[in-house]
Motif scaffolding. Structure first.
Motif, mmCIF file in Angstrom:
data_model
loop_
_atom_site.group_PDB
_atom_site.id
_atom_site.type_symbol
_atom_site.label_atom_id
_atom_site.label_comp_id
_atom_site.label_asym_id
_atom_site.label_seq_id
_atom_site.Cartn_x
_atom_site.Cartn_y
_atom_site.Cartn_z
ATOM 1 N N ALA A 129 10.009 0.478 -11.381
ATOM 2 C CA ALA A 129 10.023 0.772 -9.949
ATOM 3 C C ALA A 129 8.783 1.592 -9.621
ATOM 4 N N ALA A 130 8.386 1.541 -8.353
ATOM 5 C CA ALA A 130 7.174 2.262 -7.953
ATOM 6 C C ALA A 130 7.288 2.726 -6.509
ATOM 7 N N LEU A 131 6.501 3.742 -6.187
ATOM 8 C CA LEU A 131 6.400 4.285 -4.838
ATOM 9 C C LEU A 131 4.947 4.149 -4.394
ATOM 10 N N TYR A 132 4.741 3.529 -3.227
ATOM 11 C CA TYR A 132 3.400 3.276 -2.703
ATOM 12 C C TYR A 132 3.236 3.860 -1.317
ATOM 13 N N ARG A 133 2.001 4.172 -0.977
ATOM 14 C CA ARG A 133 1.661 4.454 0.410
ATOM 15 C C ARG A 133 1.620 3.115 1.132
ATOM 16 N N GLU A 134 1.664 3.158 2.450
ATOM 17 C CA GLU A 134 1.669 1.938 3.248
ATOM 18 C C GLU A 134 0.412 1.083 3.009
ATOM 19 N N ASP A 135 -0.702 1.732 2.632
ATOM 20 C CA ASP A 135 -1.944 0.993 2.361
ATOM 21 C C ASP A 135 -1.981 0.392 0.960
ATOM 22 N N GLY A 136 -0.892 0.560 0.181
ATOM 23 C CA GLY A 136 -0.803 -0.014 -1.149
ATOM 24 C C GLY A 136 -1.170 0.924 -2.277
ATOM 25 N N GLN A 137 -1.600 2.144 -1.974
ATOM 26 C CA GLN A 137 -1.950 3.112 -3.020
ATOM 27 C C GLN A 137 -0.703 3.497 -3.808
ATOM 28 N N LEU A 138 -0.752 3.317 -5.136
ATOM 29 C CA LEU A 138 0.351 3.715 -6.008
ATOM 30 C C LEU A 138 0.434 5.231 -6.065
#
Length: 89
Positions: free
Chosen positions: A31-40
């Motif tokens: 699982a991962a958490l990203y910013r809206e711009d796709g930055q991990l």
């Protein structure tokens, strides 16, 4: 076959991410958490057991890797939208 689900979460207040860990069930591959711009921002990978004893049950997730960003490095702003992604196989 990998099945990935994503959802967005709008953060009501600002702050910092200081710790992160996902929760998955058997079949989970991360699982991962990203910013809206796709930055991990953070990710979490499961560890599967390979034995018969409690806490190491073969075929079951027995732990998840954690995310400890450098203090003050992951700031969240008021109203920022984050993306949570979970993958299973």
């Amino acid at each position: 076959c990998v099945h990935t689900k994503r959802t967005s979460v709008t953060m009501p207040t600002s702050g910092y991410i200081i710790y992160g860990v996902a929760h998955q069930h058997s079949g989970g591959i991360g699982a991962a958490l990203y910013r809206e711009d796709g930055q991990l921002m953070c990710s979490s990978i499961p560890a599967y057991g390979n034995g018969m004893e409690a806490g190491n049950e073969a075929g079951y997730i027995v732990g998840m890797s954690t995310c400890y960003p450098k203090p003050g490095s992951l700031r969240i702003t008021d109203g920022e939208t984050l993306i949570v992604e979970s993958s299973y196989s």
